[in-house]
Each structure stands twice: as C-alpha cells, then as structure tokens.
Design an enzyme around this catalytic site. Structure first.
Site, mmCIF file in Angstrom:
data_model
loop_
_atom_site.group_PDB
_atom_site.id
_atom_site.type_symbol
_atom_site.label_atom_id
_atom_site.label_comp_id
_atom_site.label_asym_id
_atom_site.label_seq_id
_atom_site.Cartn_x
_atom_site.Cartn_y
_atom_site.Cartn_z
ATOM 1 N N ARG A 121 6.163 4.533 6.419
ATOM 2 C CA ARG A 121 6.195 4.851 4.999
ATOM 3 C C ARG A 121 4.823 5.278 4.526
ATOM 4 N NH1 ARG A 121 8.106 0.603 0.384
ATOM 5 N NH2 ARG A 121 6.276 -0.518 1.098
ATOM 6 N N ASP B 68 4.921 -7.020 10.239
ATOM 7 C CA ASP B 68 3.738 -7.861 10.392
ATOM 8 C C ASP B 68 4.109 -9.278 10.781
ATOM 9 O OD1 ASP B 68 1.952 -5.844 9.866
ATOM 10 O OD2 ASP B 68 1.672 -6.367 7.755
ATOM 11 N N ASP C 261 6.067 -8.365 4.747
ATOM 12 C CA ASP C 261 6.241 -7.243 5.660
ATOM 13 C C ASP C 261 6.888 -7.746 6.948
ATOM 14 O OD1 ASP C 261 5.439 -5.430 7.946
ATOM 15 O OD2 ASP C 261 4.697 -4.247 6.262
ATOM 16 N N THR D 227 3.205 7.930 -1.448
ATOM 17 C CA THR D 227 4.420 8.569 -1.956
ATOM 18 C C THR D 227 5.668 7.715 -1.730
ATOM 19 O OG1 THR D 227 4.919 9.690 0.131
ATOM 20 C CG2 THR D 227 3.425 10.817 -1.392
#
Length: 203
Positions: A98, A197, A194, A102
C-alpha cells in the site's frame, strides 16, 4: 453471532501483549475456522466405499478444484491453515503493498496456477481495510480467468466490505469481525495493528 471459539481467539489476537509466536498460532487457528465456513459452498457427490465392516456410500468433494491465493505478505500467515484442510489445493501468490500517501495498492509480484480458470479461488488477507488491495487482487485473478472468487479475512472495516461489494458483487467475504471504521491513516480500528508486522516481528 460469532462462534465462541472465534470470539475468544480474535480477542487474544487483538491483544497488544500477544507474542509473535502466539499471534501466528492464532492466525492459523482462526483461518482454520473461517475456511470451514468459506468452503461450505463446494459441490459434493456420493461415492461407494468399503468400511472395515461393510460397503456404504460417503460424500466426497466434486467439481472444480481449489486455488488458494494469499496476498503478500500478511496473507501468507493464513496459508497453512487453509492447506491443512485442503492439502491438494494449488497456491498462487499476489504481491501488493500500500502506498502510504495515496493508500492505493502497488502490484509487485504475481504467480498463479496455470489452470486458475478451472478452480475455485480463495483469496487470503488478514485485514480488509480500504478494500483497495483486495479489489486489485480480485482484478488480477479474474484477468487470469478465475470466475469463482472468495475472500477469507480476519477483520474488516465497513469501507472495505462496501468497496468489494460495489466493484465485485460476485465475490463472497468470510470474516471473523467487522470493526468500527478506518482511522485517518487507513487502519482498521479497533483492529489489531499491522498484521504483517505482528506475524513476522517487524516494525
């Protein structure tokens, strides 16, 4: 109403104190439970078998084979859970990251089974946030010929579900929880952080 086992494991998965090792185990276990739900559509047929005592009929999966396609990198953490139930499935990989400015997906790697058009495709991604990456993955497998696509996710935001339903109304979504919303950075809240992660111990 979510199954009590799903609720329990999801609560542990969200906990910030859950270790990397335990997080991986919980992702695997939750994926197993969600795969059970995601595969209830598979066609089956009668087969004649011999038990130790007599001949009888049993139900066996028929029809199209399955292709499992994790979205890299976090989706790989869900792969073993599905393969433990569908060991004969082919596996494809879709690499997306990602763009943090944006929030749009950038594709960097695709390797799919050659016969994906003849298979039921199950996409794996722990988090359905904006839906941008998942929608891009759906476009990728459809462009390769897939006509039957499902998504297994652990947690989804309403925005992501709406995006998939709008762009790909034929894609069914199996998810353990639908959370409140996305924050200003595009992360699901309350969420679990996340997923990549936490799966791999990176920051």
């Amino acid at each position: 109403m979510l199954h009590p086992l799903v609720q329990h494991k999801l609560g542990l998965l969200r906990d910030v104190t859950t270790t990397t090792q335990m997080f991986r185990q919980l992702v695997n276990e939750l994926t197993l439970l969600l795969t059970y739900e995601a595969t209830k559509h598979l066609a089956d047929e009668e087969a004649e078998i011999e038990t130790p005592l007599e001949q009888t009929t049993a139900r066996r999966i028929s029809g199209k084979k399955v292709a499992i396609c994790p979205i890299l990198r976090a989706g790989v953490g869900m792969l073993d859970g599905v393969l433990s139930l569908i060991p004969g499935a082919r596996v494809g990989f879709i690499g997306l990251y990602r763009n943090e400015e944006t929030l749009e997906p950038v594709e960097y790697y695709v390797k799919l089974p050659n016969d994906i058009a003849d298979r039921d495709v199950i996409l794996l991604d722990p988090m359905l946030a904006t839906g941008n990456s998942t929608a891009a993955a759906v476009v990728t497998v459809k462009a390769a010929g897939a006509t039957s696509v499902r998504l297994i996710a652990l947690i989804a935001a309403p925005e992501g579900i709406e995006r998939i339903h709008r762009d790909h109304p034929d894609v069914s979504i199996v998810v353990a929880a639908i959370d409140r919303e996305l924050n200003e950075k595009g992360y699901i809240v309350p969420g679990l952080g996340d997923a990549g992660d936490r799966l791999y111990g990176t920051k």
